[in-house]
Design an enzyme around this catalytic site. Structure first.
Site, mmCIF file in Angstrom:
data_model
loop_
_atom_site.group_PDB
_atom_site.id
_atom_site.type_symbol
_atom_site.label_atom_id
_atom_site.label_comp_id
_atom_site.label_asym_id
_atom_site.label_seq_id
_atom_site.Cartn_x
_atom_site.Cartn_y
_atom_site.Cartn_z
ATOM 1 N N ASP A 269 49.219 56.758 46.456
ATOM 2 C CA ASP A 269 47.788 56.706 46.194
ATOM 3 C C ASP A 269 47.109 56.166 47.457
ATOM 4 O OD1 ASP A 269 45.267 56.780 45.068
ATOM 5 O OD2 ASP A 269 45.862 55.855 43.183
ATOM 6 N N GLU A 467 37.263 53.855 38.564
ATOM 7 C CA GLU A 467 38.378 52.955 38.884
ATOM 8 C C GLU A 467 38.047 51.512 38.515
ATOM 9 O OE1 GLU A 467 40.450 54.010 42.541
ATOM 10 O OE2 GLU A 467 39.486 55.960 42.535
HETATM 11 C C1 BGC Z 1 42.605 56.981 43.119
HETATM 12 C C2 BGC Z 1 43.297 58.312 42.973
HETATM 13 C C3 BGC Z 1 42.637 59.349 43.837
HETATM 14 C C4 BGC Z 1 42.575 58.858 45.268
HETATM 15 C C5 BGC Z 1 41.926 59.846 46.222
HETATM 16 C C6 BGC Z 1 42.402 56.601 44.561
HETATM 17 O O1 BGC Z 1 41.587 55.461 44.691
HETATM 18 O O2 BGC Z 1 43.365 55.987 42.462
HETATM 19 O O3 BGC Z 1 43.301 58.710 41.627
HETATM 20 O O4 BGC Z 1 43.328 60.559 43.749
HETATM 21 O O5 BGC Z 1 41.841 57.635 45.307
HETATM 22 O O6 BGC Z 1 40.563 59.889 46.106
#
Ligand code: BGC
Length: 601
Positions: A269, A467
């Site tokens: 991630d 998030e």
């Molecule tokens: C998230 C992911 C995402 C990635 C790219 C991260 O902060 O947890 O789900 O795919 O960012 O944007």
């Protein structure tokens, strides 16, 4: 994976230098890397983080950008091998970063539809809207089984019940990838593993469960996805009993790769290895040795390359591990047919007319209809009839940004109608079919009048978040406790609020409902939210109550059902809480939920 792909992988691998191999293992954010650097450093992938867009965010801007990266990656000379770049984006509810895209309901709403066929169709449309931008790869679907709706990512989860997630995961992957020909994109199931099970619902927190529970609840949805041929898996920020998934060799290598037989690419991630150690040098080895193949990096990709090269020369990362990683990356690219594709501008779906088209929006509208869950309907108030005099009120009534939620145009989403181009707000949808509908002058409902209005529709709920910024918690105690359990560091963002009780989180909603109900105008409440919340007061003050989740751009779908053109069929994929302080999760809730899992009138 065909024998041909296997042979081609080995032939390429034999030709590659260490620098070329390590470059393939890097995925850098578009803002920190240009096409020349892609070539010079042999970079394997570029991504857009949430809301990161080229130019004016038009299809042409996207295709032009992808063309430039692709052309750089395809130059072949003494220093460089032609290996096509793969570009990734979070198309998690449609191609949601891009202007004018068809925005589907977030996963929590899709969970309520219980319709795997629909899910596969949604994935097929999403793939085409991603291909319209020249992008090859989406970081979707999220297979989290959210167990605590305080988690800010609850809406990314189809259900608290792994069985619902399992019934979708393979179908969605199939819909995205198609037959790996012209019409598909590479899927990335995420986040491996246990993202939805963190204590107190803390994003990036600690999932403290037995191995049996981790497997039965959180790993189960990956099995059909891998069976359907998912070409990539993203590792999760969370820890399992204190150990971060990004450094977890047992979870990544032993279970995912060996036991489940996953042959594709494991990607980290966003800067996910950074939290493994205070030393980035050490973190690099920990992540690679755990079995991660490609590294999503926001800025320091050059340090990553330097550190990894140093580890290989010192023997702290084995050459076999590098080869395993590169083999998997090449396999993903070859299996997807990337080497055979022309430059992005010349691909069939590039800047295609179907993008944001009526046909695509019809699929989203159907999904909206099927995602609505009717929780209360006293005196069979719903459906309304189109000739009624309807007052429409509430802060989310005319707000396409709010109804789309996070991960729409911007990482944290947007407010108002301006940035979500195309589609209809819920109010616009009602207005289109009910000529007698009016909007409350300031949205507050204070102008309700039983002589003028037969009924009111009040659209309430949450504002967008993504998030960790969507987490709910009182004070810092839980975060401090979770942080102290984890080996490594925890990135903490400002939470959305301090309570799961809607009347405390958003008191304006109950005010709007009561302003109208007190005038003897019956209220239909429509709640736009990324999760269930404690809504006893709002439920009691309303005559009818609908959970609409985060429906996306097609608010017309809400009107379709409220005004009787289609029936309510949605069923809760999460139990609905009765009181604060209980996770409200299947089998875990202390006492009775207000509405059980599966409920829906
Ligand atoms: C998230 C992911 C995402 C990635 C790219 C991260 O902060 O947890 O789900 O795919 O960012 O944007």
């Amino acid at each position: 994976m065909s024998a041909d792909v296997g042979t081609r992988v080995e032939t390429l691998l034999e030709k590659m230098t260490l620098a070329q191999k390590i470059g393939q293992m890097v995925q850098a954010e578009r803002q920190v890397i240009g096409p020349e650097e892609v070539k010079a450093w042999h970079i394997g992938s570029v991504l857009s983080g949430g809301g990161s867009c080229p130019g004016e965010n038009t299809l042409r801007d996207w295709v032009e950008m992808n063309d430039a990266y692709w052309a750089a990656s395809m130059q072949e000379d003494d220093e460089h091998l032609a290996i096509p770049i793969i570009y990734g984006i979070d198309a998690v509810h449609g191609n949601n970063n891009v202007r004018g895209a068809t925005v589907f309901p977030h996963n929590i709403g899709l969970g309520a539809t219980r319709d795997p066929d629909l899910l596969e169709r949604i994935a097929g449309v999403t793939a085409k809207e991603v291909l319209a931008t020249g992008v090859d790869w989406t970081f979707a679907p999220t297979l989290a089984v959210a167990r605590d709706y305080r988690w800010g990512r609850t809406y990314e989860s189809y259900s608290e019940d792994p069985a619902v997630v399992c019934s979708y995961s393979g179908r969605f992957v199939r819909g995205l990838q198609g037959d790996l020909g012209t019409d598909g994109v590479v899927a990335c199931v995420k986040h491996w593993v246990g993202d939805g099970g963190t204590q107190y619902g803390i994003e990036q927190g600690d999932t403290r469960v037995s191995e049996a529970e981790l497997r039965d609840r959180h790993m189960a949805p990956y099995v059909p996805a891998i069976g359907a041929g998912a070409l990539s898996v993203m590792v999760s920020f969370n820890s399992w009993n204190g150990d971060k998934c990004h450094g977890h060799k047992y979870l990544v290598t032993d279970v995912l790769k060996r036991e489940l037989g996953f042959l594709g690419c494991v990607i980290s991630d966003w800067d996910g290895i950074d939290y493994l150690s205070d030393s980035y040098f050490e973190a690099t080895a920990l992540g690679v040795n755990a079995g991660i193949d490609m590294f999503m990096i926001s800025e320091q990709w050059k340090s990553f390359v330097e550190h990894l090269s140093a580890h290989v020369s010192r023997g702290t990362v084995a050459m076999e591990r590098i080869d395993d990683a590169v083999r998997r990356i090449l396999r993903m690219k070859l299996a997807f047919g990337l080497f055979e594709k022309p430059r992005p501008a010349e691909r069939y779906w590039s800047v295609h007319d179907s993008y944001g088209s009526r046909e695509h929006r019809e699929v989203a509208r159907e999904a909206v209809r099927k995602s609505l869950v009717l929780l209360k309907n006293e005196g069979a108030l719903l459906p309304l009839s189109k000739d009624q005099r309807i007052l429409v009120a509430g802060k989310n009534a005319d707000n396409r940004g709010h109804q789309c939620g996070g991960f729409t145009v911007a990482w944290q989403g947007t407010s108002g109608n301006e940035f979500v181009e195309g589609g209809t707000s819920i109010w616009e949808g009602i207005r289109a079919v009910a000529p007698g509908a009016v909007m409350s002058s300031d949205g507050s409902g204070k102008d309700a009048d039983p002589d003028l209005h037969d009924v009111a529709i009040v659209v309430i709920g949450e504002k967008p978040y993504a998030e960790g910024m969507g987490d709910l918690r009182t004070g810092d105690d839980d975060v401090v406790k979770a942080g102290s359990q984890i080996h490594g560091s925890l990135k903490v963002l400002e939470p959305y609020g301090g309570t799961t009780v809607l009347s405390e989180l958003h008191p304006e909603d109950l005010e709007t409902i009561t302003a109208i109900a007190s005038k003897e105008v019956p209220v239909v409440t429509v709640m736009v939210s990324g999760r269930p919340l404690v809504t006893n007061l709002e439920l009691d003050a309303s005559t009818a109550f609908v959970a609409a989740w985060l429906p996306g751009s097609e608010g017309q779908g809400v009107a379709d059902v409220l005004l009787g053109d289609h029936p309510f069929t949605g069923r809760l994929s999460f139990s609905w809480p009765q009181r604060p302080g209980t996770p409200g999760s299947l089998g875990d809730a202390e006492g009775e939920p207000r509405f059980p899992f599966g409920y829906g009138l």
